[in-house]
Scaffold this motif. Structure first.
Motif, short mmCIF file in Angstrom:
data_model
loop_
_atom_site.label_atom_id
_atom_site.label_comp_id
_atom_site.label_asym_id
_atom_site.label_seq_id
_atom_site.Cartn_x
_atom_site.Cartn_y
_atom_site.Cartn_z
N LYS A 103 0.83 -1.21 0.00
CA LYS A 103 0.00 0.00 0.00
C LYS A 103 0.86 1.26 0.00
CE LYS A 103 -3.75 -2.24 2.45
NZ LYS A 103 -4.19 -2.61 3.77
N LYS A 104 1.88 1.28 0.84
CA LYS A 104 2.73 2.46 0.99
C LYS A 104 3.44 2.84 -0.31
CE LYS A 104 6.65 4.21 3.68
NZ LYS A 104 7.59 3.90 4.76
N HIS A 105 3.94 1.84 -1.04
CA HIS A 105 4.74 2.11 -2.25
C HIS A 105 3.99 1.82 -3.55
CE1 HIS A 105 8.42 3.05 -0.07
NE2 HIS A 105 8.13 2.03 0.73
N GLY A 106 2.74 1.41 -3.46
CA GLY A 106 1.97 1.13 -4.67
C GLY A 106 2.52 -0.05 -5.47
N LEU A 107 2.99 -1.06 -4.76
CA LEU A 107 3.54 -2.24 -5.43
C LEU A 107 2.42 -3.11 -5.99
CD1 LEU A 107 6.28 -3.18 -2.81
CD2 LEU A 107 6.53 -1.77 -4.87
N GLU A 108 2.67 -3.75 -7.11
CA GLU A 108 1.64 -4.61 -7.70
C GLU A 108 1.61 -5.97 -7.03
OE1 GLU A 108 1.26 -4.60 -11.90
OE2 GLU A 108 1.85 -2.51 -12.04
N LYS A 109 2.77 -6.63 -6.98
CA LYS A 109 2.84 -7.96 -6.38
C LYS A 109 4.11 -8.10 -5.56
CE LYS A 109 0.25 -10.39 -9.95
NZ LYS A 109 0.30 -11.54 -10.89
N ILE A 110 4.03 -8.99 -4.55
CA ILE A 110 5.16 -9.22 -3.66
C ILE A 110 5.27 -10.72 -3.37
CG2 ILE A 110 6.06 -8.87 -1.30
CD1 ILE A 110 4.48 -6.20 -1.28
N ALA A 111 6.49 -11.22 -3.40
CA ALA A 111 6.78 -12.59 -2.94
C ALA A 111 7.91 -12.51 -1.93
CB ALA A 111 7.17 -13.49 -4.11
N ILE A 112 7.71 -13.12 -0.77
CA ILE A 112 8.75 -13.22 0.25
C ILE A 112 8.89 -14.70 0.58
CG2 ILE A 112 9.56 -12.57 2.55
CD1 ILE A 112 7.53 -10.21 2.43
N VAL A 113 10.08 -15.24 0.35
CA VAL A 113 10.34 -16.64 0.66
C VAL A 113 11.56 -16.68 1.56
CG1 VAL A 113 10.89 -18.93 -0.27
CG2 VAL A 113 9.41 -17.37 -1.57
N HIS A 114 11.44 -17.35 2.71
CA HIS A 114 12.55 -17.44 3.67
C HIS A 114 12.88 -18.89 3.94
CE1 HIS A 114 15.29 -16.42 6.85
NE2 HIS A 114 14.98 -15.14 6.76
N ARG A 115 14.17 -19.20 3.93
CA ARG A 115 14.65 -20.55 4.24
C ARG A 115 14.68 -20.77 5.74
NH1 ARG A 115 18.90 -22.94 0.88
NH2 ARG A 115 19.04 -24.56 2.46
#
Length: 188
Positions: A103-115
């Motif tokens: 919302k803050k940066h107007g991003l379209e999509k986000i993926a966060i993957v952590h090992r």
């Protein structure tokens, strides 16, 4: 998730085997929407799958950050890292971070993957992928996600140093002890 998102998320998915809350057989653990994909894994991260999830025909920028295990810390030789987590809380925190930064940066999509588990030298421990209309918001958003993950997510790092004869327990390290430039953060 949409069909494109499902294809990206499906290719991010991995499988494994063992016992308990952190049993690799219970992973990957995910939470997703049409525009956010969060995942905790024991297997190596598929960075191309992260990009496939975040890719969008309306995005002019796709930013991918891969945090990798380096072979040193403070001039000491590192032999490996290991990550542990409180999975259900970590996934909720990662999703909340993604929603807020989106919302803050107007991003379209986000993926966060952590090992989780052992991450050897040169292997990735985290992938942050974002898409946005323009590069500035993509760069800022990806950086903010990474810094918030380090400060807030219920994920802990243990580091083994080669110069200590491989102390069995390793050294627990705070993810937030360094800023984005690698400088030590001093506590007031």
């Amino acid at each position: 998730m949409s069909t494109t998102a499902e294809a990206g998320a499906a290719s991010i998915t991995h499988s494994n085997a063992s016992s308990s809350v952190l049993d690799p057989a219970n992973f990957p653990q995910t939470k997703s929407s049409d525009s956010i994909y969060i995942c905790l894994v024991y297997d190596p991260i598929d960075s191309q799958a992260c990009l496939r999830f975040t890719r969008s025909p309306t995005a002019g920028a796709n930013v991918l950050f891969l945090g990798t295990t380096r072979n040193n810390f403070d001039s000491r030789p590192v032999s490996r890292l290991s990550y542990s987590a409180y999975p259900s809380l970590a996934i909720k925190s990662l999703f909340a971070i993604a929603e807020d930064v989106q919302k803050k940066h107007g991003l379209e999509k986000i993926a966060i993957v952590h090992r989780l588990g052992e991450v050897k030298i040169e292997e990735e421990s985290i992938a942050v992928s974002v898409s946005s209309g323009h590069r500035a918001s993509g760069w800022r958003g990806a950086e903010e996600i990474l810094e918030r993950v380090k400060a807030r997510a219920e994920i802990w790092k243990r580091e083994w140093f080669a110069d200590t004869g491989e102390v069995e327990e390793g050294v627990w390290r705070a993810n937030k002890d360094r800023d984005a430039q690698g400088n030590v953060i001093t506590k007031p």
